[in-house]
Scaffold this active site. Structure first.
Site, PDB file in Angstrom:
ATOM      1  N   SER A   1      54.303  51.699  29.710  1.00 57.94           N
ATOM      2  CA  SER A   1      54.982  52.223  28.784  1.00 57.94           C
ATOM      3  C   SER A   1      56.761  52.353  28.844  1.00 57.94           C
ATOM      4  O   SER A   1      57.291  53.325  28.321  1.00 57.94           O
ATOM      5  CB  SER A   1      54.374  53.441  28.052  1.00 57.94           C
ATOM      6  OG  SER A   1      53.214  53.086  27.628  1.00 57.94           O
TER       7      SER A   1
ATOM      8  N   LYS B   1      59.225  47.221  28.341  1.00 57.11           N
ATOM      9  CA  LYS B   1      59.355  46.121  28.981  1.00 57.11           C
ATOM     10  C   LYS B   1      59.596  45.053  27.554  1.00 57.11           C
ATOM     11  O   LYS B   1      60.418  44.163  27.392  1.00 57.11           O
ATOM     12  CB  LYS B   1      58.226  45.331  29.624  1.00 57.11           C
ATOM     13  CG  LYS B   1      58.093  45.966  31.083  1.00 57.11           C
ATOM     14  CD  LYS B   1      56.961  44.941  31.720  1.00 57.11           C
ATOM     15  CE  LYS B   1      55.963  44.785  31.029  1.00 57.11           C
ATOM     16  NZ  LYS B   1      54.917  46.089  30.886  1.00 57.11           N
TER      17      LYS B   1
ATOM     18  N   TYR C   1      43.937  52.783  17.819  1.00 55.37           N
ATOM     19  CA  TYR C   1      44.145  53.889  18.932  1.00 55.37           C
ATOM     20  C   TYR C   1      44.055  53.502  20.294  1.00 55.37           C
ATOM     21  O   TYR C   1      44.841  54.208  21.220  1.00 55.37           O
ATOM     22  CB  TYR C   1      43.076  55.136  18.932  1.00 55.37           C
ATOM     23  CG  TYR C   1      43.329  56.116  17.561  1.00 55.37           C
ATOM     24  CD1 TYR C   1      44.623  56.648  17.370  1.00 55.37           C
ATOM     25  CD2 TYR C   1      42.246  55.926  16.794  1.00 55.37           C
ATOM     26  CE1 TYR C   1      44.631  57.459  16.175  1.00 55.37           C
ATOM     27  CE2 TYR C   1      42.776  56.677  15.521  1.00 55.37           C
ATOM     28  CZ  TYR C   1      43.590  57.307  15.394  1.00 55.37           C
ATOM     29  OH  TYR C   1      43.987  58.355  14.253  1.00 55.37           O
TER      30      TYR C   1
ATOM     31  N   LYS D   1      65.314  60.083  41.415  1.00 58.00           N
ATOM     32  CA  LYS D   1      64.423  59.467  42.791  1.00 58.00           C
ATOM     33  C   LYS D   1      64.217  57.660  42.738  1.00 58.00           C
ATOM     34  O   LYS D   1      63.618  57.418  41.736  1.00 58.00           O
ATOM     35  CB  LYS D   1      63.254  60.125  43.162  1.00 58.00           C
ATOM     36  CG  LYS D   1      63.112  61.821  43.234  1.00 58.00           C
ATOM     37  CD  LYS D   1      64.062  61.998  44.645  1.00 58.00           C
ATOM     38  CE  LYS D   1      64.019  63.573  44.913  1.00 58.00           C
ATOM     39  NZ  LYS D   1      64.603  63.476  46.288  1.00 58.00           N
TER      40      LYS D   1
ATOM     41  N   LYS E   1      72.092  52.360  46.479  1.00 57.13           N
ATOM     42  CA  LYS E   1      70.823  52.552  47.193  1.00 57.13           C
ATOM     43  C   LYS E   1      69.630  51.765  46.764  1.00 57.13           C
ATOM     44  O   LYS E   1      68.912  51.021  47.799  1.00 57.13           O
ATOM     45  CB  LYS E   1      70.570  54.016  46.974  1.00 57.13           C
ATOM     46  CG  LYS E   1      69.153  54.329  48.130  1.00 57.13           C
ATOM     47  CD  LYS E   1      68.978  55.880  48.085  1.00 57.13           C
ATOM     48  CE  LYS E   1      67.820  56.235  48.889  1.00 57.13           C
ATOM     49  NZ  LYS E   1      67.736  57.624  48.872  1.00 57.13           N
TER      50      LYS E   1
ATOM     51  N   CYS F   1      47.483  46.017   1.365  1.00 54.70           N
ATOM     52  CA  CYS F   1      46.204  45.580   1.780  1.00 54.70           C
ATOM     53  C   CYS F   1      45.033  46.367   1.080  1.00 54.70           C
ATOM     54  O   CYS F   1      44.736  46.456   0.112  1.00 54.70           O
ATOM     55  CB  CYS F   1      46.077  45.355   3.310  1.00 54.70           C
ATOM     56  SG  CYS F   1      44.680  44.437   3.998  1.00 54.70           S
TER      57      CYS F   1
ATOM     58  N   GLY G   1      45.560  49.421   0.766  1.00 55.14           N
ATOM     59  CA  GLY G   1      46.279  50.341  -0.103  1.00 55.14           C
ATOM     60  C   GLY G   1      46.303  49.711  -1.631  1.00 55.14           C
ATOM     61  O   GLY G   1      46.060  50.321  -2.486  1.00 55.14           O
TER      62      GLY G   1
ATOM     63  N   GLU H   1      32.840  47.455   1.065  1.00 51.40           N
ATOM     64  CA  GLU H   1      32.942  47.590   2.410  1.00 51.40           C
ATOM     65  C   GLU H   1      32.440  49.144   2.523  1.00 51.40           C
ATOM     66  O   GLU H   1      32.170  49.588   3.789  1.00 51.40           O
ATOM     67  CB  GLU H   1      34.439  47.498   2.550  1.00 51.40           C
ATOM     68  CG  GLU H   1      35.088  48.064   4.050  1.00 51.40           C
ATOM     69  CD  GLU H   1      36.286  47.831   4.343  1.00 51.40           C
ATOM     70  OE1 GLU H   1      36.837  48.005   5.473  1.00 51.40           O
ATOM     71  OE2 GLU H   1      37.330  47.799   3.401  1.00 51.40           O
TER      72      GLU H   1
ATOM     73  N   ARG I   1      39.580  41.332   5.267  1.00 47.58           N
ATOM     74  CA  ARG I   1      38.087  40.569   5.019  1.00 47.58           C
ATOM     75  C   ARG I   1      37.455  40.781   3.612  1.00 47.58           C
ATOM     76  O   ARG I   1      36.472  40.109   3.016  1.00 47.58           O
ATOM     77  CB  ARG I   1      37.182  41.214   5.912  1.00 47.58           C
ATOM     78  CG  ARG I   1      35.746  40.564   6.257  1.00 47.58           C
ATOM     79  CD  ARG I   1      34.948  41.147   7.297  1.00 47.58           C
ATOM     80  NE  ARG I   1      35.540  40.567   8.443  1.00 47.58           N
ATOM     81  CZ  ARG I   1      36.141  41.255   9.429  1.00 47.58           C
ATOM     82  NH1 ARG I   1      36.431  42.401   9.364  1.00 47.58           N
ATOM     83  NH2 ARG I   1      36.496  40.543  10.698  1.00 47.58           N
TER      84      ARG I   1
ATOM     85  N   HIS J   1      50.623  41.807   4.237  1.00 50.97           N
ATOM     86  CA  HIS J   1      51.418  42.741   4.917  1.00 50.97           C
ATOM     87  C   HIS J   1      52.741  42.258   4.877  1.00 50.97           C
ATOM     88  O   HIS J   1      53.017  41.449   5.949  1.00 50.97           O
ATOM     89  CB  HIS J   1      51.019  42.451   6.391  1.00 50.97           C
ATOM     90  CG  HIS J   1      49.457  43.243   6.354  1.00 50.97           C
ATOM     91  ND1 HIS J   1      49.341  44.646   6.531  1.00 50.97           N
ATOM     92  CD2 HIS J   1      48.223  42.912   6.129  1.00 50.97           C
ATOM     93  CE1 HIS J   1      47.893  44.855   6.598  1.00 50.97           C
ATOM     94  NE2 HIS J   1      47.135  43.877   6.310  1.00 50.97           N
TER      95      HIS J   1
ATOM     96  N   GLU K   1      55.359  43.729   5.570  1.00 51.10           N
ATOM     97  CA  GLU K   1      55.992  44.545   6.933  1.00 51.10           C
ATOM     98  C   GLU K   1      56.099  43.637   8.107  1.00 51.10           C
ATOM     99  O   GLU K   1      57.103  43.770   8.656  1.00 51.10           O
ATOM    100  CB  GLU K   1      55.464  45.699   7.166  1.00 51.10           C
ATOM    101  CG  GLU K   1      53.817  45.532   8.137  1.00 51.10           C
ATOM    102  CD  GLU K   1      52.942  45.528   7.005  1.00 51.10           C
ATOM    103  OE1 GLU K   1      51.731  45.977   7.443  1.00 51.10           O
ATOM    104  OE2 GLU K   1      53.161  45.353   5.869  1.00 51.10           O
TER     105      GLU K   1
END
EC number: 6.3.4.2
Length: 544
Positions: free
Chosen positions: A14, A17, A54, A186, A222, A382, A384, A406, A471, A516, A518
């Site tokens: 995390s 990258k 998650y 460090k 360094k 979707c 929603g 569903e 689906r 979607h 977004e």
């Protein structure tokens, strides 16, 4: 001649990258180079399609229907280059392909091994579809030292040798922790991480050092001394006020210049970063603000809705306002109507995003009803949109038992599993109870919009192409009843069978979409639906 930039991470995960890769690609692009970014994921899942949000955040979907890592969303948002199936590979997909070849006898009886078969497959992936590109950036997931990433590190070691001098470099992202008790940054973790990478045969050319505090010249020297890179190639990476400030921050620290010098290319004049300057100006100096309530299932981890979160920010950029997001757990709205009203009353817009499963569905439906009855701008994406249709069926069309298959058996399946649809490859069919992975309606599909609709005015077009991942579908046989209740079907698939968009003409802004949007929004090109939704939220904020 295509050049390769291999990006690895060390010390901890995390570190950003993906954002670093996206920012570097944007800087190279601003210098006039053609770029592409790829992600190597070491996990054994074939793709993240069946993983819990998650576990892995959102699943990003490409135009060609690949379910990929969320970092590909950053890549697209920063460069505008549409990602493809060939831009994300996992260990699972590599091993699956190799085992299928072995079962067919393609290896002619040879012993199948990590070297050369797995590493060759990784190298083939890295070099596929690169014609006409100046730079291909390859991000290796995980942390150097992980067992899972070893075949990928070995593959890039081999590829660097095969490409020859001047064709590839390595950029290593590490952590320089600040120890408060000592009052010092460090450098030892970075030294150990570089040593670990070097022991695997890959010596970094540029180091990107994440740090909480500015990295003094002495510490940079360094790190350079012990890690065998020029001091100028030790690039500090401090936290930014916004991810969209990161490209300019990296440029100020010299990242793009050092990368070009590592290739033996004279950097020349500075790139044109004016569009990033305009974006950050709008972000950091807004002319107002709105609050959007996102009523979802996975609100405990905002990365589960990463593209959605960014698309709402883009809508704010388009309208020169700050967008405050309130992540609201849909389950909390399932019992107490007074609590629903108290929570949603301060919102200037309500959004119900995509998701899977019954949990929280009644709370989402209650949120739709609140938005409809109180004239609060509503955006359903979707699932929603499906919740908006069920709410409309129950409360404006008189179908009290309306539900989705569903969620279990129902006498009024306003939403049901989609078993057949038309794609560019022909008719696609699915069976209930089949495999979950890769079996949804995935990728870009066309839709046709009603000419007198709000969405056609927003898009400025009667035909659109948007990305799907679902689906279940709204049952077209309920269209007449829903439209009599005021919920109009204003976007349909080209064959007229699959509902794509619904809206309420008697509402200030009430739109549900099966796709979607977004996934196609960018800071320098906000998606029109999000720009319009935030504009409606701004207008609503002036009324309350």
């Amino acid at each position: 001649m295509t050049r390769y930039i291999f990006i690895t991470g060390g010390v901890v995960s995390s570190l950003g990258k993906g954002l670093m890769a996206a920012s570097l690609a944007a800087l190279l692009q601003a210098r006039g180079y053609k770029v592409r970014i790829r992600k190597f994921d070491p996990y054994l899942n074939v793709d993240p399609g069946t993983m819990s949000p998650y576990q892995h955040g959102e699943v990003y979907v490409t135009d060609d229907g690949a379910e990929t890592d969320l970092d590909l969303g950053h890549y697209e948002r920063f460069t505008g280059v549409a990602s493809r199936q060939s831009d994300n590979i996992t260990s699972g997909r590599i091993y699956k392909t190799i085992i299928e070849r072995e079962r067919r006898g393609d290896y002619l009886g040879a012993t199948v091994q990590v070297i050369p078969h797995v590493t060759d497959a990784i190298k083939d992936f890295a070099q596929a579809e690169t014609e006409g590109l100046d730079f291909v950036l390859c991000e290796i997931g995980g942390t150097v030292g992980d067992i899972e990433s070893l075949p990928f590190i070995e593959a890039i070691r081999q590829l660097k040798n095969e490409l020859g001098r001047g064709r590839s470099i390595s950029v290593h992202v590490t952590l320089v922790p600040y120890i408060a008790a000592a009052g010092e940054l460090k450098t030892k973790p970075t030294q150990h991480s570089v040593r670990e990478l070097a022991s695997l045969g890959v010596a970094p050319d540029v180091l990107v050092c994440r740090a909480e505090k500015p990295l003094p010249a002495g510490e940079r020297a360094k790190i350079a001394q012990f890690c065998n890179v020029p001091a100028s190639a030790v690039i500090p990476a401090l936290d930014a006020r916004s991810i969209y400030a990161v490209p300019m921050q990296y440029h100020a620290e010299g990242l793009d210049r050092e990368v070009l010098r590592a290739f033996g290319i004279e950097p020349g004049a500075d790139p044109d970063l004016s569009r990033w300057s305009e974006i950050t100006e709008r972000l950091f100096n807004p002319e107002g603000e709105v609050t959007i309530g996102v009523v979802g299932k996975y609100v405990g981890l905002p990365d589960a809705y990463k593209s959605l979160q960014e698309a709402l920010v883009h809508g704010g950029i388009a309208n020169k306002v700050k967008v405050n997001l309130e992540w609201l757990d849909a389950e909390l709205f399932e019992k107490d109507e007074a609590e629903i009203a108290a929570t949603l009353e301060p919102m200037h817009g309500i959004l119900v995003p995509g998701g899977f499963g019954e949990r929280g569905s009644e709370g989402k439906i209650a949120s739709v009803r609140f938005a409809r009855e109180r004239n609060v701008p509503f955006f359903g994406i979707c699932l929603g949109m499906q919740m908006a249709c069920i709410e409309g069926a129950r409360n404006t069309a008189g179908i009290g038992e309306a539900s989705s298959t569903e969620f279990g058996p129902t006498s009024e399946p306003v939403v049901g599993i989609i078993t057949e649809w038309m794609s560019e490859e022909g008719i696609q069919t699915r069976e209930e109870g089949g495999d979950l992975g890769g079996t949804m309606r995935l990728g870009a599909y066309d839709a046709r919009l009603a000419g007198n609709s709000q969405v056609s005015a927003i898009y400025g077009s009667g035909e659109i192409s948007e990305r799907h991942r679902h689906r279940y579908e709204v049952n077209g046989s309920y269209r007449e009843a829903l439209e009599q209740g005021g919920l109009m079907f204003t976007g349909m698939s080209p064959d007229g069978l699959l509902p794509e968009i619904v809206e309420r003409p008697d509402h200030p802004w009430f739109i549900g979409v099966q796709f979607h949007p977004e996934l196609k929004s960018k800071p320098f090109d906000p998606h029109p639906l999000f720009a319009s939704f935030i504009e409606a939220a701004v207008k609503h904020s002036r009324l309350v």
